[in-house]
Motif scaffolding. Structure first.
Motif, PDB file in Angstrom:
ATOM      1  N   UNK A  46      22.928  31.916  38.673  1.00  0.00           N
ATOM      2  CA  UNK A  46      21.506  31.813  38.353  1.00  0.00           C
ATOM      3  C   UNK A  46      21.260  31.050  37.057  1.00  0.00           C
ATOM      4  N   UNK A  47      22.049  31.322  36.031  1.00  0.00           N
ATOM      5  CA  UNK A  47      21.824  30.725  34.713  1.00  0.00           C
ATOM      6  C   UNK A  47      22.779  29.583  34.393  1.00  0.00           C
TER       7      UNK A  47
ATOM      8  N   UNK B  56      25.072  37.076  33.525  1.00  0.00           N
ATOM      9  CA  UNK B  56      24.097  35.981  33.517  1.00  0.00           C
ATOM     10  C   UNK B  56      23.743  35.542  32.107  1.00  0.00           C
ATOM     11  N   UNK B  57      23.651  36.494  31.194  1.00  0.00           N
ATOM     12  CA  UNK B  57      23.250  36.150  29.822  1.00  0.00           C
ATOM     13  C   UNK B  57      24.370  35.424  29.088  1.00  0.00           C
ATOM     14  N   UNK B  58      25.615  35.780  29.346  1.00  0.00           N
ATOM     15  CA  UNK B  58      26.732  35.076  28.718  1.00  0.00           C
ATOM     16  C   UNK B  58      26.734  33.612  29.161  1.00  0.00           C
TER      17      UNK B  58
ATOM     18  N   UNK C  75      14.724  31.499  30.822  1.00  0.00           N
ATOM     19  CA  UNK C  75      14.765  32.877  30.342  1.00  0.00           C
ATOM     20  C   UNK C  75      13.696  33.703  31.053  1.00  0.00           C
ATOM     21  N   UNK C  76      12.523  33.147  31.245  1.00  0.00           N
ATOM     22  CA  UNK C  76      11.450  33.853  31.950  1.00  0.00           C
ATOM     23  C   UNK C  76      11.913  34.258  33.351  1.00  0.00           C
ATOM     24  N   UNK C  77      12.587  33.354  34.042  1.00  0.00           N
ATOM     25  CA  UNK C  77      13.069  33.654  35.394  1.00  0.00           C
ATOM     26  C   UNK C  77      14.153  34.711  35.373  1.00  0.00           C
ATOM     27  N   UNK C  78      15.029  34.670  34.372  1.00  0.00           N
ATOM     28  CA  UNK C  78      16.043  35.714  34.254  1.00  0.00           C
ATOM     29  C   UNK C  78      15.393  37.077  34.040  1.00  0.00           C
ATOM     30  N   UNK C  79      14.389  37.144  33.184  1.00  0.00           N
ATOM     31  CA  UNK C  79      13.675  38.405  32.947  1.00  0.00           C
ATOM     32  C   UNK C  79      13.041  38.902  34.250  1.00  0.00           C
TER      33      UNK C  79
ATOM     34  N   UNK D 153      18.836  35.295  19.818  1.00  0.00           N
ATOM     35  CA  UNK D 153      19.595  35.348  21.061  1.00  0.00           C
ATOM     36  C   UNK D 153      18.668  35.705  22.223  1.00  0.00           C
ATOM     37  N   UNK D 154      17.940  34.713  22.696  1.00  0.00           N
ATOM     38  CA  UNK D 154      16.963  34.957  23.740  1.00  0.00           C
ATOM     39  C   UNK D 154      17.559  35.542  24.999  1.00  0.00           C
ATOM     40  N   UNK D 155      18.790  35.156  25.323  1.00  0.00           N
ATOM     41  CA  UNK D 155      19.435  35.627  26.544  1.00  0.00           C
ATOM     42  C   UNK D 155      19.560  37.147  26.594  1.00  0.00           C
ATOM     43  N   UNK D 156      19.495  37.820  25.446  1.00  0.00           N
ATOM     44  CA  UNK D 156      19.590  39.277  25.438  1.00  0.00           C
ATOM     45  C   UNK D 156      18.325  39.958  25.956  1.00  0.00           C
ATOM     46  N   UNK D 157      17.290  39.194  26.285  1.00  0.00           N
ATOM     47  CA  UNK D 157      16.109  39.813  26.890  1.00  0.00           C
ATOM     48  C   UNK D 157      16.405  40.365  28.279  1.00  0.00           C
TER      49      UNK D 157
END
Length: 392
Positions: free
Chosen positions: A57-58, A95-97, A70-74, A241-245
């Motif tokens: 996905x990422x 996914x965040x890594x 990031x919005x789509x991951x959230x 670290x935006x990915x941590x959302x």
């Protein structure tokens, strides 16, 4: 369209991702109770994630992935967590890594390309293992006691890592270790490497199916190229670290599942003291409203911060406090919403076959995922005090 998402799903692509995640969540929900009770890793859920192509996905589109924002991951995280919080949190680390690696691009390009190809084509899973019992959370600056000694052209790793989520299913793990010169290196280690083993220590109150067991490294030899990054000053240069959302999104998803269960119960439960279901009573409606305003507040804040991250890359370095606050608000709101849901359902929420007791246990884990509330409060106070307010 689900009434919770009619404003948050904005594009055809987001609609497609939401629909996929919704279908997956329905499958996950059928297995979540068993995986929680037995504390078994949700292999079937991850087989579904692999089939849906979500493990890439990422990964950026130029590497063959879906290039999710990031919005789509959230959005995906919050949705699949409604089926299984443990599955969502586990998937979120993977996914965040990948999002972090391809945003920062600190690794050698051939290694990134190879990893992306393996994720896209072979659906490999990756997570980091940085925490140790003696050092606590890496976010607090503890130096790993795991060591990396360079010997005969190879690194030899020794140590023990805790909170290694996805441990039974991982293909690769990122290990932080202190090297002989005092620097901390991050090593890309295949789980098939001789000397690395899983010690089953994960007997917990909540998030039982993440199987965040200990990893023990006994004379694990890796090639020199396994040192993919030197931690320290480089990390300090990118504090936001935006990915941590993915973390707060997961816990809000659990809260939504609790909210939905409470609504179902309120609309169908009719005690013999009432001529109608309890949803018609003012007190139950008040409790429902308490859930709704909290969820509306936390979710719109979370999605707004994710959108800012995506739309304004040049401002990301200034977003550490906003990102941390979004996590603080979301995880604490999730606790409150689950509590209100249990108040609506009453004593029946305590039974082992009721999903609310699992949501109650799982949602508490959000307090211990990074960043911790006290660190967020310190950052907010420091930022406020570092600037002089304008004169009246």
């Amino acid at each position: 369209m689900n009434e919770l998402y009619h404003l948050l799903v904005r594009t055809d692509r987001e609609q497609q991702l939401y629909n996929q995640a919704r279908r997956l969540a329905e499958r996950f929900a059928e297995r979540a109770a068993h995986d929680d009770e037995q504390a078994t890793f949700p292999f079937a859920d991850f087989a579904d994630l692999k089939e849906a192509g979500f493990l890439s996905l990422t990964v950026p589109t130029e590497y063959g992935g879906q290039g999710a924002s990031l919005y789509e991951l959230v959005l995906v995280q919050e949705t699949i967590a409604q089926g299984s919080g443990a599955t969502a949190l586990s998937f979120g680390w993977h996914a965040s890594i990948l999002m972090r690696l391809f945003l920062l691009r600190r690794w050698p390009e051939p290694v990134l390309t190879r990893l992306a190809n393996e994720v896209v084509c072979r659906h490999v899973l990756i997570n980091s293992a940085h925490s140790e019992r003696t050092t606590g959370s890496p976010a607090r600056g503890g130096k790993p006691e795991t060591t990396a000694v360079f010997r005969h052209g190879r690194f030899v790793l020794r140590g023990r890592k805790t909170f290694a989520s996805l441990a039974p299913a991982l293909d690769y793990v990122l290990i932080s270790a202190t090297m002989e010169d005092g620097r901390v290196g991050e090593f890309l280690v295949p789980m098939s490497a001789p000397g690395i083993r899983i010690e089953p220590t994960w007997n917990t109150l909540g998030m039982r199916a993440t199987r965040s067991d200990d990893l023990v490294l006994e004379e694990v030899e890796v090639d020199q190229e396994a040192l993919v990054e030197t931690l320290g000053e480089a990390n300090e240069a990118a504090p936001a670290q935006g990915w941590l959302l993915h973390v707060p999104a997961c816990y809000l998803g659990i809260a939504i599942a609790a909210r939905n269960e409470a609504l179902r119960f309120a609309k169908t439960y009719q005690p013999n003291t009432l001529p109608h279901p309890i949803a018609s009573t003012p007190e139950v409606q008040r409790k429902i409203a308490e859930m709704e305003w909290r969820l509306t507040h936390a979710r719109h804040f979370l999605y707004a911060v994710a959108d800012l991250w995506d739309r304004y890359p040049e401002k990301r370095m200034e977003m550490k406090e906003e990102l941390a606050t979004a996590k603080l608000v979301a995880t604490n709101t999730a606790l409150e919403v689950v509590d209100w849901a249990m108040r609506i359902v009453g004593g029946q929420s305590l039974f082992a076959d009721n999903p609310l007791q699992r949501h109650y246990r799982d949602v508490r884990a959000g307090l211990y995922n990074p960043p911790a509330d006290d660190l967020t409060l310190q950052w907010l106070a420091k930022r406020a005090l570092s600037h002089n307010p304008p004169a009246p």
